[in-house]
Design an enzyme around this catalytic site. Structure first.
Site, PDB file in Angstrom:
ATOM      1  NE  ARG A 194      -6.616   1.259  -0.050  1.00 40.83           N
ATOM      2  CZ  ARG A 194      -6.765   2.308   0.733  1.00 40.83           C
ATOM      3  NH1 ARG A 194      -5.760   2.761   1.440  1.00 40.83           N
ATOM      4  NH2 ARG A 194      -7.940   2.918   0.827  1.00 40.83           N
ATOM      5  CG  ASN A 218      -1.894   1.152   1.246  1.00 37.79           C
ATOM      6  OD1 ASN A 218      -1.852   2.032   0.390  1.00 37.79           O
ATOM      7  ND2 ASN A 218      -2.774   1.163   2.223  1.00 37.79           N
ATOM      8  CD  GLU A 270      -9.288  -1.852   3.788  1.00 37.49           C
ATOM      9  OE1 GLU A 270      -9.638  -1.104   2.855  1.00 37.49           O
ATOM     10  OE2 GLU A 270      -8.822  -1.429   4.862  1.00 37.49           O
ATOM     11  CG  HIS A 312     -13.574   2.673   2.905  1.00 37.51           C
ATOM     12  ND1 HIS A 312     -14.356   3.653   3.467  1.00 37.51           N
ATOM     13  CD2 HIS A 312     -12.290   3.069   3.097  1.00 37.51           C
ATOM     14  CE1 HIS A 312     -13.584   4.591   3.986  1.00 37.51           C
ATOM     15  NE2 HIS A 312     -12.313   4.264   3.766  1.00 37.51           N
ATOM     16  NE  ARG A 351     -11.436  12.220   3.187  1.00 37.37           N
ATOM     17  CZ  ARG A 351     -11.095  10.933   3.122  1.00 37.37           C
ATOM     18  NH1 ARG A 351     -11.965  10.006   3.466  1.00 37.37           N
ATOM     19  NH2 ARG A 351      -9.899  10.587   2.693  1.00 37.37           N
TER      20      ARG A 351
END
Length: 406
Positions: free
Chosen positions: A91, A7, A385, A180, A241
């Site tokens: 990823r 990643n 993940e 996601h 956010r």
């Protein structure tokens, strides 16, 4: 087969090495502050003490070389040689409409990842840099790209289209993509496995709740709708956010405060959400502690966060005409019993009954936290993940070896 999962960000590389014989993690770690003289490699081999090294690492190619060196180190490593790394999975945040699953990386895939830089300017460039860095160190190895957006490519147009002029979709592909996806796919599959029910016969609402947060409606194993949009900014209120707001706020703020486009973008992505409402706290643990001590701003931040999450769950319950399981995952979803209770206690009209004792347990791992007579099962499933990426990489690498040579 041993699969290395990468990643890569703009200044970091996180990695996990899997033995796919039994899906165990042989080692994990990260390289931080790439581009600086004080870059740090943190390496955690299974069953051994963590190792930290500080050195000058000026680019991702050097970072990957450091990772490969320590994985094969005679003392600290877990592999005999680089030949024991059989495939690498990456990823990649944004795959646009081009990818509905993980794919073998070739020149065409790299070009498409680059073309999508505009849709994920903070993420896709780092991913491509990581791919090229692996290529430079292991030029003949099989590489696979796993996209955060791929799982959501099953959404119908009624879910992914925006009610704006068609030219924006036809020419610029402005639409809901969702993110996601690897996490939502993993936890939904895990719940079906634990329930002993076919995934293609279940309806679920999965809540990936961390600093970034999203909710997905999963119908018969496929993403039907999801809260994040063309970018990860839409949807839930998050750590920094804003999530959903009136879009007219953007030109209004630009006009009133003389903000540039970059400044308002930074405001909405890095200075909003929990951080803004609480007065500078972006971590849920800190906010809960402050709220319990009487901080009104912290309490408002928590209440808004929970309320917006609960609204999405209710909306997706209506969108799917009911559902079978509610799933919490990621940092906040897995660890905040207070948030889970606050959400579930106010969804009693759906027949949800929380087992308070099970909800408060700190044991970790996959667990059901609803009562036996709850109409909807409520689960806590730690996301994985990296394992999903490793599985996809293993599958694609095996399929590649089975293809007849031309």
């Amino acid at each position: 087969m041993n699969v290395l999962v990468i990643n890569a960000g703009s200044s970091s590389v996180k990695y996990q090495l899997f033995d796919m014989t039994n899906e165990t993690v042989l080692a994990r770690g990260k390289v931080e502050r790439i581009g600086m003289e004080t870059a740090m490699l943190t390496h955690e081999p299974a069953g051994k003490l963590e190792i930290r090294e500080v050195s000058e690492i000026l680019d991702h190619t050097t970072a990957i070389r450091k990772v490969l060196r320590i994985l094969t180190d005679p003392k600290e490593g877990v592999l005999v040689s680089l030949e024991d790394v059989h495939a690498v999975g990456h990823r990649v945040v944004h795959g646009g409409e081009s990818f509905s699953g993980s794919v073998l990386i070739d020149e065409g895939v790299k070009q498409e990842i680059k073309r999508l830089f505009d849709l994920a300017p903070l993420h896709n460039p780092g991913a491509l840099t990581g791919i090229l860095a692996v290529e430079a160190n292991l030029p003949h190895i099989t590489q696979v790209a796993a996209f955060d957006t791929a799982f959501h490519q099953t959404m119908p147009a009624v879910s992914f289209r925006y009610p704006i002029p068609n030219v924006f979709y036809k020419k610029h592909r402005v639409r809901r993509y969702g993110f996601h996806g690897t996490s939502h796919q993993y936890v939904s599959g895990r719940v079906a496995e634990l329930c002993g029910r076919p995934l293609d016969q279940m309806k679920m609402i999965t809540c990936h709740i961390g600093n970034g947060a999203s909710v997905t409606a999963i119908m018969n194993g496929h993403s039907f709708d999801t809260s994040m949009g063309m970018t990860p900014l839409e949807g839930l209120m998050m750590g920094t956010r804003s999530g959903d707001i009136d879009p007219a706020i953007v030109p209004f703020a630009m006009d009133k405060e003389d903000l540039s486009l970059n400044e308002v973008n930074s405001m909405l992505n890095k200075h909003s959400g929990l951080f803004a409402v609480s007065g500078g706290m972006g971590d849920m643990r800190e906010i809960i502690e402050a709220a319990q001590e009487g901080d009104r701003n912290a309490k408002l931040a928590f209440d808004m966060y929970e309320y917006r999450l609960r609204k999405y769950i209710g909306a997706y319950a209506a969108a799917m005409n009911g559902f079978d399981a509610l799933v919490f995952t990621a940092g906040v979803g897995e660890n905040s019993s207070l948030l889970r209770k606050s959400v579930c206690d106010q969804l009693s009209f759906l027949g949800i009954k929380l087992d308070d004792e099970a909800n408060e347990k700190k044991s970790g791992g996959d667990r059901i936290i609803s009562t036996p007579d709850s109409r909807i099962e409520v689960w806590v499933i730690p996301t994985n993940e990296e394992l999903m990426i490793a599985r996809d990489t293993f599958r694609e690498a095996v399929n590649k070896t089975l293809q007849p040579s031309t």
